[in-house]
Design a protein around this motif. Structure first.
Motif, short mmCIF file in Angstrom:
data_model
loop_
_atom_site.label_atom_id
_atom_site.label_comp_id
_atom_site.label_asym_id
_atom_site.label_seq_id
_atom_site.Cartn_x
_atom_site.Cartn_y
_atom_site.Cartn_z
N GLY A 171 -32.20 41.53 -24.67
CA GLY A 171 -32.83 42.62 -23.92
C GLY A 171 -34.16 42.21 -23.35
N HIS A 172 -34.22 41.03 -22.77
CA HIS A 172 -35.47 40.41 -22.32
C HIS A 172 -36.40 41.39 -21.61
CE1 HIS A 172 -38.09 37.92 -19.74
NE2 HIS A 172 -37.94 36.97 -20.63
N ASN A 173 -37.66 41.33 -21.96
CA ASN A 173 -38.70 42.12 -21.30
C ASN A 173 -39.50 41.19 -20.41
OD1 ASN A 173 -40.73 43.88 -20.57
ND2 ASN A 173 -41.64 44.03 -22.61
N THR A 178 -29.59 39.10 -21.84
CA THR A 178 -29.38 38.68 -23.22
C THR A 178 -28.84 37.26 -23.19
OG1 THR A 178 -29.07 40.90 -24.13
CG2 THR A 178 -28.05 39.09 -25.32
N LEU A 179 -29.55 36.37 -23.83
CA LEU A 179 -29.23 34.95 -23.77
C LEU A 179 -27.93 34.64 -24.51
CD1 LEU A 179 -30.89 32.64 -22.45
CD2 LEU A 179 -31.74 32.07 -24.73
N PRO A 203 -37.69 42.30 -30.49
CA PRO A 203 -37.81 43.73 -30.77
C PRO A 203 -36.57 44.54 -30.39
CG PRO A 203 -39.01 43.18 -28.78
CD PRO A 203 -38.54 41.89 -29.36
N TYR A 204 -35.70 43.95 -29.55
CA TYR A 204 -34.54 44.70 -29.04
C TYR A 204 -33.22 44.18 -29.60
CZ TYR A 204 -38.33 45.44 -25.74
OH TYR A 204 -39.56 45.70 -25.20
N GLY A 205 -33.27 43.24 -30.53
CA GLY A 205 -32.05 42.62 -31.04
C GLY A 205 -31.11 43.58 -31.74
N PHE A 206 -31.65 44.68 -32.29
CA PHE A 206 -30.80 45.65 -32.98
C PHE A 206 -30.29 46.73 -32.04
CE2 PHE A 206 -33.39 43.80 -36.36
CZ PHE A 206 -32.42 43.51 -37.31
N LEU A 207 -30.72 46.70 -30.78
CA LEU A 207 -30.24 47.67 -29.79
C LEU A 207 -29.20 47.01 -28.89
CD1 LEU A 207 -33.58 49.47 -28.79
CD2 LEU A 207 -31.77 50.30 -30.32
N GLU A 208 -28.09 46.65 -29.50
CA GLU A 208 -26.97 46.03 -28.78
C GLU A 208 -25.97 47.11 -28.39
OE1 GLU A 208 -26.44 42.94 -27.90
OE2 GLU A 208 -27.94 41.78 -29.01
N TYR A 209 -25.46 47.02 -27.15
CA TYR A 209 -24.54 48.04 -26.65
C TYR A 209 -23.12 47.53 -26.46
CZ TYR A 209 -29.18 49.82 -25.71
OH TYR A 209 -30.50 50.20 -25.85
N SER A 316 -26.05 45.05 -15.64
CA SER A 316 -26.00 46.02 -16.72
C SER A 316 -26.44 45.34 -18.01
CB SER A 316 -24.57 46.56 -16.88
OG SER A 316 -24.48 47.41 -18.00
N PRO A 317 -27.60 45.69 -18.54
CA PRO A 317 -28.08 45.01 -19.75
C PRO A 317 -27.21 45.34 -20.96
CG PRO A 317 -29.48 46.88 -19.22
CD PRO A 317 -28.53 46.73 -18.07
N THR A 318 -26.94 44.35 -21.77
CA THR A 318 -26.12 44.56 -22.97
C THR A 318 -26.97 44.88 -24.19
OG1 THR A 318 -26.12 42.18 -23.46
CG2 THR A 318 -24.31 43.05 -22.10
N SER A 319 -28.28 44.83 -24.03
CA SER A 319 -29.19 45.20 -25.12
C SER A 319 -30.55 45.55 -24.52
CB SER A 319 -29.34 44.06 -26.13
OG SER A 319 -29.84 42.90 -25.52
N GLY A 320 -31.42 46.14 -25.34
CA GLY A 320 -32.76 46.45 -24.88
C GLY A 320 -32.87 47.80 -24.22
N ILE A 321 -33.97 48.00 -23.47
CA ILE A 321 -34.26 49.30 -22.87
C ILE A 321 -34.69 49.21 -21.40
CG2 ILE A 321 -34.83 50.39 -25.08
CD1 ILE A 321 -37.77 49.96 -24.47
N PHE A 322 -34.43 48.06 -20.76
CA PHE A 322 -34.90 47.86 -19.39
C PHE A 322 -33.77 47.47 -18.44
CE2 PHE A 322 -38.52 46.44 -22.11
CZ PHE A 322 -39.38 47.49 -21.82
#
Length: 393
Positions: A171-173, A178-179, A203-209, A316-322
């Protein structure tokens, strides 16, 4: 008096994040700018119960105390989900991930040393570097594929060996990628081969979708990767709780650096978090958070496609909030931002806020946050953004 301050302070500037906080505090604004989790999803009642329990059960809870072993045990279990197997003696508690990055920089950097970074990266890391005035070597990066690992290797093969490398793999900021597992594994191999430590900011590793979770870089290399985690996005930022995973000899040095900073991480919040985490409620909370944020991500993607699909691009991000949005090169997003403040009153971060130097990937792009607003606000905000952008087509 200002002339008597350290040299680096003469060159530093106020954070764009702080400016955004003040500028867009009015209710008339719709903010896609700040990376805020949604307070609606904070487990307030559960944390209140945990706070009540620890305050009643532990008479010394408000006293200075060593790091809470129970919290370390809960973090140890959590890290298993990221593929990282560690002992509690390798876990160092911090006042949020930002302090973790700061402490690691103090351990790894001497003034004027070299740091390896992506050409577009988290502004908080750049702020941490300012007192050291390092030379920053940048590598190309991509909103889809992420950091160019081949270029990383080419730099490491030169005589100028960086003091450290900074990576946000999930979820790179701000780029939101996601690498891949393969790139993570290769970065871990390069760190060990060339003895260049990696600061893995996760910080976003646990927010996987997605159904498949990619393990942390730390899982591939225990010695040369410093893992930085945080409860800010998955629990509540007001707790100011994060952690570093490192070998025991490094933990000792971190303890010395932290003592000089704030003595210790707040004992009360450590105990509250530990109490909450050991209950089944946290697993349910994390699942709920992923579902809600995934829904808001989809909502923003749908409205972007409907209103800006002909003039912009994104993934479409697979993790994070951005979500990182790219416009045609002739559109200057800093100009868009200035106009938006006075006309449409929708806020976002222009890409060049995150740029290390000048590059085209940042000047015509913006970062949007999807976690903070509900579906209606996302709809209205993207409508305002669409009007703004189309005036510049």
């Amino acid at each position: 008096m200002a002339q008597q301050l350290a040299t680096w302070t003469q060159l530093t500037k106020r954070s764009a994040l702080q400016d955004m906080l003040e500028l867009t505090s009015g209710s008339e604004y719709i903010s896609f700018g700040l990376g805020l989790p949604n307070a609606e999803f904070f487990p307030t009642e559960q944390l209140a119960r945990s706070a009540n329990e620890v305050l009643l059960q532990q008479s010394n809870i408000l006293q200075y105390a060593p790091p809470t072993e129970l919290l370390k045990q809960q973090i140890q279990l959590l890290m298993g989900q990221r593929g990282v197997h560690c002992s509690t003696s390798q876990i160092f508690l911090t006042a949020g991930a930002q302090q973790g990055i700061n402490l690691l920089a103090r351990l790894l950097l001497d003034p004027g040393k070299t740091v390896l970074s992506e050409e577009v990266t988290y502004t908080g890391f750049l702020q941490v570097l300012e007192p050291f005035q390092p030379r920053i070597l940048t590598v190309p990066t991509d909103p889809v594929m992420g950091i160019d690992v081949e270029q990383v290797e080419k730099i490491l093969q030169t005589e100028e060996r960086p003091a450290c490398m900074y990576v946000i793999p999930s979820g790179h900021n701000p780029l939101s990628y996601t690498l891949s597992r393969e790139k993570r594994q290769r970065l871990a191999q390069l760190a060990a081969e060339y003895e260049v430590p990696i600061i893995e900011d996760d910080p976003y590793g646990f927010l996987e979708y997605e159904d498949i979770e990619i393990p942390a870089i730390k899982s591939f290399q225990s010695d040369w990767v410093f893992y930085v985690g945080s409860f800010s996005k998955i629990l509540a930022p007001g707790l100011r709780l994060g952690w570093i995973i490192a070998n025991e000899e490094v933990i000792e040095k971190l303890s010395i650096a932290k003592e000089a900073t704030d003595i210790n991480t707040t004992t009360l919040t450590q105990q509250i978090a530990a109490n909450f985490l050991q209950k089944d409620e946290f697993t349910k909370h994390l699942l709920y958070l992923r579902q809600e944020y995934s829904s808001r991500r989809n909502c923003m993607l749908d409205h972007l496609s409907a209103r800006l699909g002909e003039v912009g691009s994104w993934t479409s991000p697979t993790s994070g909030i951005f979500i990182w949005v790219r416009f045609p090169e002739y559109i200057n997003t800093m100009e868009l931002f200035r106009e938006s403040i006075t006309t449409e009153k929708v806020t976002f971060f222009p890409g060049n806020v995150f740029a290390v130097g000048q590059n085209q990937i940042s000047t015509s792009s913006i970062r949007l946050n999807f976690s903070f607003n509900n579906h209606d606000k996302i709809d209205e905000g993207i409508a305002r953004l669409s009007r703004l952008v189309k005036r510049h087509i």
